[in-house]
Design a protein around this motif. Structure first.
Motif: not given
Length: 225
Positions: A59-70
């Motif tokens: 479904e439509v959703h923003k792709v996750p932020m991964i910069a700063g993720q472990s």
């Protein structure tokens, strides 16, 4: 006879030298043709480095932020797509194209790409009574930390400030049909998510997504500097 021996020795030396060169050639070619990190993460940039970029499946959703993720979590997530524990056709094909070393280097890169400023030990805002009760029922802080940005293990995700619509889709995916084209097979998260209706999951996702966090979407222009 001496001339014959000399000729034979020359052939032996030439053969050995040629064999050594043949053995060394693939290694040299591999070294010369090693794919730089920037090229390996090109497939990531097109979604994860564009602010506001939206996925349309399931479904439509923003792709996750991964910069700063472990890094450990990014590795675990890509590994889960690779094994099929997480089901998503696009992410599965991307993960399958990556070697274990690729995954490690990509994960390390994105972990360092985020902000250097950690968030406060407590969440930046407190939930309302209803959402607080839901979070307590799910025991969310026991794994993700009191501020939802300091998980108890590095292979657990930071979720504070993550896109709300993505969090909602991710939570629902733990309830998905195990034989369907999308979904996540983590038993712990599956057991937690199945306690809640979708409206309750959305309320929790909205709250967690509203918090200050360490995750970022780093624009492509900054990415190439």
């Amino acid at each position: 006879m001496n001339q014959l021996l000399t000729t034979l020795m020359a052939l032996v030396v030439a053969s050995a030298t040629g064999f050594a060169h043949a053995q060394a050639a693939p290694a040299a070619a591999a070294s010369a043709g090693a794919v730089p990190l920037q090229a390996r993460i090109a497939m990531c940039v097109g979604c994860h480095n564009i602010p506001g970029y939206q996925a349309s499946f399931p479904e439509v959703h923003k792709v996750p932020m991964i910069a700063g993720q472990s890094a450990a979590y990014i590795e675990a997530a890509l590994g889960a797509y690779k094994t099929g524990e997480r089901r998503h056709p696009t992410m599965r094909s991307i993960a399958d194209s990556l070697s274990e070393q690729d995954i490690k280097e990509i994960a390390a890169y994105y972990a360092k790409l985020g902000t250097d400023e950690p968030v406060a030990e407590q969440p930046s805002r407190q939930p309302g009574a209803q959402v607080g009760a839901l979070l307590q029922k799910g025991a969310c802080v026991s794994c993700h930390g009191a501020n939802f940005s300091k998980p108890i293990a590095p292979n657990y995700p930071k979720i504070a400030g993550q896109h709300r619509d993505y969090l909602f889709v991710a939570l629902k995916s733990y309830k998905a049909d195990p034989k369907g084209p999308v979904g996540r097979g983590n038993a712990v998260m599956g057991g937690i998510a199945k306690q809640f209706g979708n409206a309750e999951l959305k309320a929790m996702a909205d709250y967690i997504g509203s918090l200050d966090g360490e995750l970022e979407t780093v624009p492509e222009s900054r990415f190439h500097k």
